[in-house]
Design an enzyme around this catalytic site. Structure first.
Site, PDB file in Angstrom:
ATOM      1  N   SER A   1       0.805  -1.218   0.000  1.00  0.00           N
ATOM      2  CA  SER A   1       0.000   0.000   0.000  1.00  0.00           C
ATOM      3  C   SER A   1       0.839   1.271   0.000  1.00  0.00           C
ATOM      4  O   SER A   1       1.619   1.499  -0.909  1.00  0.00           O
ATOM      5  CB  SER A   1      -0.946  -0.038   1.191  1.00  0.00           C
ATOM      6  OG  SER A   1      -1.833   1.027   1.124  1.00  0.00           O
TER       7      SER A   1
ATOM      8  N   ASP B   1      -2.398   6.696  -3.278  1.00  0.00           N
ATOM      9  CA  ASP B   1      -1.253   5.970  -2.708  1.00  0.00           C
ATOM     10  C   ASP B   1      -0.733   4.899  -3.670  1.00  0.00           C
ATOM     11  O   ASP B   1      -1.206   4.774  -4.810  1.00  0.00           O
ATOM     12  CB  ASP B   1      -1.618   5.365  -1.343  1.00  0.00           C
ATOM     13  CG  ASP B   1      -2.571   4.188  -1.461  1.00  0.00           C
ATOM     14  OD1 ASP B   1      -3.311   4.117  -2.454  1.00  0.00           O
ATOM     15  OD2 ASP B   1      -2.560   3.325  -0.570  1.00  0.00           O
TER      16      ASP B   1
HETATM   17  C1  G16 Z   1      -5.243  -0.327   5.360  1.00  0.00           C
HETATM   18  C2  G16 Z   1      -6.657  -0.804   5.468  1.00  0.00           C
HETATM   19  C3  G16 Z   1      -7.530   0.302   5.970  1.00  0.00           C
HETATM   20  C4  G16 Z   1      -6.968   0.861   7.279  1.00  0.00           C
HETATM   21  C5  G16 Z   1      -5.544   1.301   7.056  1.00  0.00           C
HETATM   22  C6  G16 Z   1      -4.850   1.792   8.307  1.00  0.00           C
HETATM   23  O1  G16 Z   1      -5.148   0.640   4.369  1.00  0.00           O
HETATM   24  O2  G16 Z   1      -7.134  -1.222   4.214  1.00  0.00           O
HETATM   25  O3  G16 Z   1      -8.795  -0.216   6.139  1.00  0.00           O
HETATM   26  O4  G16 Z   1      -7.728   1.937   7.709  1.00  0.00           O
HETATM   27  O5  G16 Z   1      -4.806   0.224   6.566  1.00  0.00           O
HETATM   28  O6  G16 Z   1      -4.691   0.755   9.173  1.00  0.00           O
HETATM   29  P1  G16 Z   1      -3.766   0.884  10.432  1.00  0.00           P
HETATM   30  O7  G16 Z   1      -4.269   2.067  11.190  1.00  0.00           O
HETATM   31  O8  G16 Z   1      -3.934  -0.396  11.141  1.00  0.00           O
HETATM   32  O9  G16 Z   1      -2.347   1.127   9.939  1.00  0.00           O
HETATM   33  P2  G16 Z   1      -4.110   0.467   3.197  1.00  0.00           P
HETATM   34  O10 G16 Z   1      -4.339   1.654   2.316  1.00  0.00           O
HETATM   35  O11 G16 Z   1      -2.776   0.470   3.882  1.00  0.00           O
HETATM   36  O12 G16 Z   1      -4.442  -0.849   2.577  1.00  0.00           O
END
Ligand code: G16
Length: 569
Positions: free
Chosen positions: A126, A292
């Site tokens: 991500s 992103d």
């Molecule tokens: C992922 C999840 C999201 C979450 C985010 C942050 O985003 O898909 O649902 O809100 O991580 O998570 P954390 O606060 O646990 O770091 P992405 O864009 O990284 O796939």
């Protein structure tokens, strides 16, 4: 074009390789994310793929059809080839793969749903940095197009703890760069790899959701900047914004996917997309969006870098959704937000008589609600917004939705926000991230807070900042979610300190970091004013007393050894 392996080369033999478990293959908030070097260890990625297939598909692996796509980061192609070899050995009948191994996360979700596939692997960490010294990541999505639910990821993790062998066909290799089907005979069964255009299905989908004629005309009258941050969205931006809308190329920034994202952090926020913020501050553009690494997050800016918090973005889109053709046709069910996201969208739900839900952090928790037609829109403070046409958040969709609202209302981003606040009041919101704190410090912080919420004296206590501003604790807990659809329970989803005036402080440890702990502190305050101009205060000024109380109460600075957070949103 299609090529066929007619057996002229060495036969493709399924081999069973002995392996042993690796520690820590527990999928986090969204898949497994680790430094590239960890994934490059012999058997590490193979173990995870084998466990992913079994946990995701159970006894339906044989004959299944899956999609594979990644964000273009370093190690995507190698991992895709490993999936090909292991899928072939396990009896998967077809893999649909984006050309060069590239597909955005929302595109993967759409492809699973459109072609009714059994699931897929997404190769991304991500917004985490990439390159040989950066992070890699892998996650499994199920047949509804969404990230695997906890039942699957927990099973996957259990399998990785005991795995002793995996199956592989070492000499199956696909040409990821050539569009078309490539077939292989694996012990009498046909195995097909189909390399597809990265953008075609996705572009068709968004054309069906939005009024492209309206957007094309609107964009002729505006100056906008669209920033792909050298992640996966570049090819999608070119197709949609340049080819469909006729935007000049110079308005589309960083649109070439790079294995290391140009050495930067592909995270669309005020810190990591500061170059975009600085250009917007010059006041020459009306709108900007950034996405992103894997294309599911978005940041929206208005003229002079007017920042839309993701919480407000969700609420504004909720209030205007029915102007978008897809929702005109399908209607709008309820809304959902993750727990740390401000309650702004709840007020829209209340006003329009729609259901609204509060789920734990992680897009996977929205899946059941969407499948049951209870929600049409959902979002998170972590720059994620999306809707029920797929089961992932979607950066480009969010930008198109915002442009649709602007085109339909004739208002600027700032005017849209101020008019929204005049109707609903404003939720001031900020998140402080302390990245790569030691795991020990992270655990101690959570232990201290757990003691606080378990102390019967806490509720009713008054917390004050040095200026004397005080807040009385109304309730506190560690958020627990009871899924209204399948009844599953997810505990320990974040410490909530809730005050009598509606303000809130939340602490969580991130589930997406790749080493140590990332502490997230979320602060929210609500104000309803009679003068619309008073809504234009800086969130940091308004929330300062609460932030001071949060830092003091948690001893965050002392425990982390950090004076300042790494990122403030
Ligand atoms: C992922 C999840 C999201 C979450 C985010 C942050 O985003 O898909 O649902 O809100 O991580 O998570 P954390 O606060 O646990 O770091 P992405 O864009 O990284 O796939």
């Amino acid at each position: 074009m299609s090529s066929r392996d007619d057996g002229a080369m060495a036969p493709h033999v399924v081999e069973t390789i002995q392996t042993s478990p690796f520690d820590g293959q527990k999928p986090g908030t969204s898949g497994l994310r680790k430094p590239v070097a960890i994934f490059q260890q012999p058997h590490y990625t193979e173990n995870f793929i084998q466990a992913g297939l079994i946990s995701g598909l159970g006894d339906k692996v044989k004959g299944s059809c899956l999609v594979v796509g990644g964000d273009g980061r370093f190690f995507v192609k190698e991992a895709a080839q490993l999936i090909i070899k292991i899928a072939a050995a396990n009896g998967v009948s077809k893999l649909v793969i984006g050309q060069h191994g590239i597909l955005s996360t929302p595109a993967v979700s759409h492809i699973i749903r459109k072609y009714k596939l059994d699931g897929g692997f997404i190769l991304t960490a991500s917004h985490n940095p990439g390159g040989p010294k950066g992070d890699f990541g892998m996650k499994y999505n199920t047949h509804n197009g969404g990230p695997a639910p906890e039942s699957v990821t927990n099973h996957l993790f259990e399998l990785t703890k005991t795995i002793s062998e995996y199956k592989i066909v070492p000499n199956v290799k696909a040409n990821l760069d050539e569009l078309g089907s490539q077939s292989f005979q694996i012990q009498g069964e046909q195995f097909t790899v189909e390399i597809i255009d990265q953008t075609k299905d996705y572009v068709e989908m968004v054309k069906d959701i939005f009024d492209f004629d309206l957007l094309r005309g609107f964009l002729k009258t505006k100056r906008v900047l669209i920033n792909g941050m050298n992640g996966v969205t570049g090819p999608y931006i070119k197709k949609i914004f340049i080819e469909e809308f006729g935007l000049p190329e110079e308005m589309c920034l960083n649109c070439i996917p790079l294995p290391d994202f140009g050495g930067r952090h592909p995270d669309p926020n005020l810190t990591y997309a500061k170059d975009l913020v600085d250009i917007m501050k010059e006041g020459r553009h009306d709108f900007a969006a950034a996405f992103d690494g894997d294309g599911d997050r978005n940041m929206i800016l208005g003229h002079s870098a007017f920042f839309v918090t993701p919480c407000d973005s969700l609420a504004v889109l909720a209030a205007h959704l029915e102007t978008i053709p897809y929702f005109k046709r399908n209607g709008v069910n309820g809304y959902a937000r993750s727990m740390p996201t401000s309650g702004a969208v709840d007020l829209v739900g209340k006003k329009y008589g729609k259901e609204y839900f509060e789920t734990p952090t992680g897009w996977k928790f929205f899946g059941n609600l969407m499948d049951a037609n209870r929600i049409s829109l959902c979002g998170e403070e972590s720059f994620g917004t999306g809707s029920n046409y797929i089961r992932e958040k979607d950066g480009i969709w969010a930008a198109l939705a915002w442009l649709s609202v602007m085109a339909n209302t004739g208002q600027s981003v700032k005017e849209i926000l101020t008019s929204h606040w005049s109707t609903f009041g404003r939720h001031y919101f900020s998140r402080y991230d302390y990245e790569q704190v030691s795991s020990e410090a992270g655990d101690k912080l959570m232990e201290g807070l757990t003691k606080l919420i378990n102390d019967p004296k806490t509720v009713g206590m008054t917390f004050s900042d040095p200026t004397g501003k005080s807040y009385k604790m109304a309730a506190c807990d560690n958020f627990e979610y009871h899924d209204p659809i399948d009844g599953s329970v997810s505990k320990n989803q974040g410490i909530r300190l809730m005050f009598e005036d509606g303000s809130r402080i939340v602490f969580r440890l991130s589930g997406t970091g790749s080493s140590g702990a990332t502490v997230r502190l979320y602060v929210e305050g609500y104000e309803q004013e009679s003068d619309p101009n008073s809504y234009l205060q800086d969130a940091q000024d308004v929330l300062k007393p609460l932030i001071t109380i949060a830092l003091r109460t948690s001893k965050l600075k002392e425990l982390s050894g950090r004076d300042e957070p790494t990122v403030i949103t």
